[in-house]
Design a protein around this motif. Structure first.
Motif, short mmCIF file in Angstrom:
data_model
loop_
_atom_site.label_atom_id
_atom_site.label_comp_id
_atom_site.label_asym_id
_atom_site.label_seq_id
_atom_site.Cartn_x
_atom_site.Cartn_y
_atom_site.Cartn_z
N LYS A 284 0.83 -1.21 0.00
CA LYS A 284 0.00 0.00 0.00
C LYS A 284 0.86 1.25 0.00
N ASP A 288 0.61 3.83 -3.08
CA ASP A 288 0.10 5.19 -2.82
C ASP A 288 0.99 6.24 -3.48
N THR A 296 -5.69 -0.35 -2.43
CA THR A 296 -5.04 -1.56 -1.93
C THR A 296 -5.86 -2.13 -0.79
N ARG A 298 -6.37 -5.35 2.11
CA ARG A 298 -5.78 -6.47 2.84
C ARG A 298 -6.68 -7.70 2.68
#
Length: 324
Positions: A284, A288, A296, A298
């Motif tokens: 992530k 970003d 993103t 999890r």
């Protein structure tokens, strides 16, 4: 009479062992594996002067699947049939992997990405959606960075492209953080250094790559049954030879060039989806910056091998993202 009786006995042990190895090799071969996936075929293409192996099936927009270490195209076999209902699915053995060529060089991700770009063009497509895992994610990102016209949408699984952060990885683990299971807050990636050593891993692991793989699967999987005995036999066979070990080490030995290339890439402007298991925070953070506007997620309950540990969850994310 003794000679006649001997002729009726079982073959010598050495012959039995050889025959057993032959049957084992046949069971883990690409033709045998592809036969378990109706509608898929095993093919080869010569690109950039090397031969790439890939497995293809389905109809529709092109979807390219790129695997990572220590696996092959087979790592996606649990989701390929479902994806083939709406896409032309092409799962590729990268340069140095599985049934593909293992040249002396060209293991930087920019060169490996150019292999995939040439393959997409050779297959007659002007663009593709691309999913990459581990080393395959690095190649997928490089493909999008260097061949932007070819990549419609990009999916990164648990790993980002090498960056200068790699140069700060610790040689030794922090006290109390290194065990037989990954500490997600303090990952100790010792194999990054081990695979830098030229010549030694081949001597240590020739015919025994499964030993390292068994440790790695235990360390990185949350559901160890997700990669079963058959899968492990496939991967052990794929990395058994000196050439296969040397070539896969090349992916790691090229990290220095990959880091230098990373510094030249402009941020991606195409749609990008990141899906992370233990690598989520690092993936992530990278996306970003490198792909503003990316999303993103999890994948709860999954270790590093998302396509095998959470295939249904991955399929839902892919369908939502690719078909949107």
């Amino acid at each position: 009479m003794l000679t006649a009786v001997a002729c009726l006995c079982s073959p010598p042990l050495s012959a039995q062992v050889s025959d057993g190895r032959s049957r084992h090799a046949a069971a883990t071969s690409d033709p045998a594996l592809v036969r378990t996936l109706p509608g898929f075929v095993s093919r080869y293409a010569t690109v950039n002067g090397i031969r790439l192996h890939y497995v293809a099936g389905g109809t529709g927009p092109l979807l390219v699947l790129l695997p990572g270490w220590p696996e092959t195209w087979w790592s996606y076999h649990r989701i390929m049939p479902q994806l083939a209902a709406s896409h032309r699915v092409v799962a590729v053995d990268l340069r140095g992997m599985g049934g593909s060529a293992k040249p002396a060089d060209g293991y930087d991700k920019k060169t490996m990405a150019s292999d995939i770009a040439a393959l997409v063009t050779q297959l007659g497509y002007r663009e593709a959606d691309v999913v990459g895992h581990d080393i395959g994610a690095m190649v997928a990102f490089s493909l999008a960075a260097n061949h932007r016209e070819l990549v419609r949408k990009l999916v990164m699984l648990d790993v980002a492209h090498p960056s200068d952060g790699y140069l700060k990885l610790p040689l030794l683990p922090a006290a109390g953080t290194f065990g037989d299971k990954l500490d997600e807050d303090h990952p100790y990636l010792w194999w990054f250094a081990f695979h830098q050593v030229r010549g030694l891993p081949e001597k240590l692991l020739e015919g025994r790559a499964g030993i390292e793989q068994e440790w790695f699967f235990h360390y990185m999987l949350k559901n160890e049954r997700a990669i079963d005995a058959k899968d492990r036999a496939v991967y052990a066979a794929a990395y058994a030879s000196r050439d296969a070990i040397r070539a896969s080490n090349g992916w790691y030995q090229a990290f220095g060039q990959d880091i230098a290339d990373d510094g030249t890439y402009a941020p991606l402007t195409i749609p990008v989806l990141g899906l992370g298991g233990p690598g989520f925070p690092r993936l992530k953070a990278a996306l970003d910056v490198k792909a503003p506007g990316s999303v993103t997620h999890r994948i709860d309950g999954s270790g590093h091998f998302i396509a095998e540990e959470a295939p249904e969850v991955l399929l839902r994310h892919l369908r939502d993202f690719l078909d949107r």
